[in-house]
Design a protein around this motif. Structure first.
Motif, mmCIF file in Angstrom:
data_model
loop_
_atom_site.group_PDB
_atom_site.id
_atom_site.type_symbol
_atom_site.label_atom_id
_atom_site.label_comp_id
_atom_site.label_asym_id
_atom_site.label_seq_id
_atom_site.Cartn_x
_atom_site.Cartn_y
_atom_site.Cartn_z
ATOM 1 N N TYR A 1 0.858 -1.183 0.000
ATOM 2 C CA TYR A 1 0.000 0.000 0.000
ATOM 3 C C TYR A 1 0.892 1.229 0.000
ATOM 4 N N THR A 2 0.806 2.030 -1.062
ATOM 5 C CA THR A 2 1.716 3.164 -1.241
ATOM 6 C C THR A 2 1.037 4.514 -1.070
ATOM 7 N N GLY A 3 -0.198 4.500 -0.551
ATOM 8 C CA GLY A 3 -0.904 5.758 -0.306
ATOM 9 C C GLY A 3 -1.830 6.120 -1.446
ATOM 10 N N GLN A 4 -2.956 6.708 -1.107
ATOM 11 C CA GLN A 4 -3.955 7.017 -2.126
ATOM 12 C C GLN A 4 -3.528 8.148 -3.052
ATOM 13 N N ASP A 5 -2.801 9.133 -2.546
ATOM 14 C CA ASP A 5 -2.465 10.311 -3.339
ATOM 15 C C ASP A 5 -1.012 10.324 -3.812
ATOM 16 N N THR A 6 -0.284 9.248 -3.580
ATOM 17 C CA THR A 6 1.119 9.174 -3.982
ATOM 18 C C THR A 6 1.233 9.137 -5.505
ATOM 19 N N MET A 7 2.228 9.829 -6.041
ATOM 20 C CA MET A 7 2.450 9.843 -7.481
ATOM 21 C C MET A 7 3.262 8.611 -7.900
ATOM 22 N N THR A 8 3.375 8.395 -9.218
ATOM 23 C CA THR A 8 3.961 7.153 -9.718
ATOM 24 C C THR A 8 5.387 6.919 -9.221
ATOM 25 N N GLY A 9 6.223 7.964 -9.230
ATOM 26 C CA GLY A 9 7.590 7.808 -8.745
ATOM 27 C C GLY A 9 7.633 7.440 -7.281
ATOM 28 N N GLY A 10 6.782 8.083 -6.498
ATOM 29 C CA GLY A 10 6.714 7.778 -5.077
ATOM 30 C C GLY A 10 6.307 6.337 -4.827
ATOM 31 N N ARG A 11 5.375 5.852 -5.622
ATOM 32 C CA ARG A 11 4.941 4.456 -5.466
ATOM 33 C C ARG A 11 6.108 3.499 -5.754
ATOM 34 N N ILE A 12 6.842 3.786 -6.811
ATOM 35 C CA ILE A 12 7.979 2.934 -7.174
ATOM 36 C C ILE A 12 9.004 2.895 -6.051
#
Length: 274
Positions: free
Chosen positions: A99-110
């Motif tokens: 779970y990488t957060g609902q509002d996280t952007m693509t780079g942040g998720r990676i």
């Protein structure tokens, strides 16, 4: 080799479906498009997945937790609350859901996957696009240049018909319905099709945490530093952006004309693995 799949966005252009479920769980022919994407990689022996979730991520988690019974024949005896499983469907998959957060952007998720990747080469793609890209050939190309990242580039279908007009007479010399890219301009029309091969070095380019959009500063700086290469894929690729896209993909699947599932074992019709 691990396969990272971005599966946390809101999918607002497909709101008819995504108001109830995350975009990667929208079904194509009765199975989530996420399943189709994983099957593509699995055909090439890549079965270790990291799903980067966000919006309604619990639905993705529940899907894999219940996968065993979802595709099995079962008998439930409600008198003693027992469950008997008959025919089962197994997948050789190991699935890690972050779970990488609902509002996280693509780079942040990676970036959330960094501890799970370690020092190994890994695959990365989006949770809404299918293709008949040859993953083995993509990986071999990546090895030839030795840089940080290879992006699969594709020529999407045009949205409108293209006219070749004689400037002197205004006579239309040819008409092409929805051509791919722009054949009149060298290298024009190629876009990011996902299906990346990455080295851990890319994490160094994600410098704004959750707010980092991978397709902006990280990819621009990778290109500037000579670390970004393109693998040109001339075959089928389609992103499920809208309900129209979803319906087109479903039609292909139901008519046994889905290029991402055809002939993977050299036979006609949909591959048995699918």
């Amino acid at each position: 080799m691990k396969v990272l799949i971005l599966a946390g966005g809101l999918g607002t252009r497909l709101s008819e479906e995504t108001s109830l479920k995350p975009k990667p769980m929208v079904e194509v022919g009765g199975k989530p498009i996420l399943w189709h994407i994983m099957k593509i990689y699995s055909h090439y022996g890549l079965n270790d997945f990291i799903i980067l979730t966000g919006y309604k991520g619990h639905i993705i988690k529940d899907y894999f937790i219940n996968y065993y019974t979802q595709y099995s024949d079962i008998t439930v005896d409600m008198s003693d609350n027992s469950l008997q499983i008959h025919n089962t469907r197994h997948e050789p998959w190991k699935v890690t859901m972050l779970y990488t957060g609902q509002d996280t952007m693509t780079g942040g998720r990676i970036l959330y996957a960094k501890p799970y990747v370690g020092n190994d080469t890994f695959m990365l793609t989006y949770g809404d696009g299918v293709s008949d890209v040859d993953i083995n050939a993509l990986l071999e190309f990546h090895k030839t240049h030795g840089k940080a990242i290879t992006m699969t580039s594709v020529l999407p279908e045009g949205k409108f018909g293209a006219l070749d007009i004689d400037n002197a007479t205004n006579q239309i010399k040819s008409f092409t319905e929805k051509p791919k890219g722009d054949a009149s301009v060298h290298n024009a029309g190629w876009i990011n099709g996902g299906f990346f091969v990455c080295e851990p070095k890319i994490f160094d380019y994600i410098q704004e945490g959750d707010a980092t959009t991978f397709e902006q500063a990280p990819l621009r700086n990778l290109a500037k530093d000579g670390e970004l290469y393109s693998y040109k894929h001339h075959g089928f690729w389609k992103c499920m952006d809208t309900l129209k896209d979803k319906n087109e993909l479903t039609k292909m699947w139901l008519e046994n004309k889905a290029p991402w599932g055809l002939g993977l074992q050299g036979g006609g019709g949909l591959n048995a693995d699918f």
